[in-house]
Design a protein around this motif. Structure first.
Motif: not given
Length: 308
Positions: A15, A20-21, A23-25, A27, A47-49, A58
């Motif tokens: 990551w 970008e890496d 938090t997306r993973w 989620s 949701e993120a962010e 996050d």
């Protein structure tokens, strides 16, 4: 037999970027479920962010059975004061009841701070400090591991809440809490895929079933020497009617569970679909009750979603 050697992998190898890496993973449903398994929570990503005034949490999620809000703050570095302040700010702004702080490594003073907060707040605030690690064997793909460093002491909180209310736990409340705690241990040992939440001194224990408008509820009926498993629908009569129209098929699919008691409860918003089982609380081996509750819960979780 030749065994491989575990090697710890730098988090940044997998990551590069935290938002970008990682938090997306995290989620993704399968990854947030892995975190939930370690914490004993059924986490549903929202949701993120997530916006909190001029700041952004996050990840905003919710606990599946209760709808209580969860915030997750990720820090792929050593814990610091800034992030400790952020999680408290986000929790207040979003009215979150579960706060999860994920770090690469936790400083001792921050772990002490989380432990102190958990010991001085009631059960409406639950803080978790979690270290994330990556491991591999030989040239295998790295595998993530969540290590829970701090969590609420649910038994102590249950006792403390009764003391604060000037209502000491009655003998039956103590028995209920002990029963659920032992059931949790039994399920972890025999059916680790079944995640049970931290119990309270009450006659029911809720279990998520994958949607927010219903859940499984396990209940104790000590005076009647019976235990029960039910699908509880708090406020969705349409769902109850939909399932009732397939009641014969559902009964067959559940096989050896027992006869379902379909309770529309027309005078109330809620409905339930329940099966009872005899159990002599005074002298019967608790393993018999645990085995029935675990097996029936699993059958409910497998069967009912096929009829939504």
């Amino acid at each position: 037999m030749q065994l491989g050697k575990l090697t710890k992998v730098d988090l940044r190898n997998a990551w590069k970027s935290e938002p970008e890496d990682f938090t997306r993973w995290l989620s993704l449903p399968e990854n947030i479920a892995t975190l939930g398994e370690e914490l004993g929570l059924d986490i549903a990503f929202l949701e993120a962010e997530a916006s909190v005034g001029d700041f952004y949490a996050d990840i905003l999620a919710q606990e599946e059975t209760s709808g209580k809000k969860i915030i997750i703050e990720n820090q792929l570095e050593a814990s610091d004061h800034r992030h400790l302040g952020q999680i408290l700010t986000y929790a207040a702004g979003l009215q979150a009841e579960y706060i999860i702080w994920i770090v690469r490594v936790a400083r001792e003073e921050h772990q002490q701070a989380i432990d102190w907060l958990n010991s001085h707040t009631d059960d409406s605030i639950n803080l978790f400090l979690v270290a994330v690690e990556l491991w591999q064997i030989g040239h295998s793909d790295p595998a993530p591991k969540f290590v829970v460093l701090s969590r609420p002491n649910d038994w102590a909180r249950a006792v403390r809440s009764h003391v604060a209310d000037a209502t000491p736990m009655t003998e039956i409340k103590v028995r209920q809490l002990e029963f659920w705690e032992q059931l949790r241990v039994f399920a972890a040992q025999h059916k680790p895929s079944l995640r049970l939440r931290a119990p309270r001194p009450q006659h029911w224990l809720n279990v998520a079933i994958g949607r927010s408008d219903c859940h499984i509820s396990l209940t104790l009926h000590i005076t009647d020497d019976r235990i029960a498993c039910e699908l509880y629908i708090p406020d969705n009569k349409a769902l109850y009617y939909q399932l009732y129209s397939k009641k014969d098929d559902i009964q067959v699919a559940l096989a050896m569970v027992g006869d379902l008691d379909w309770q529309e409860l027309p005078e109330r918003k809620a409905s339930r679909i329940r099966v009872m089982h005899p159990y002599h609380f005074a002298d019967e081996d608790r393993a018999n009750a645990f085995r029935w509750l675990v097996e029936t819960t699993i059958r409910f979780k497998i069967t009912f979603p096929n009829f939504w």
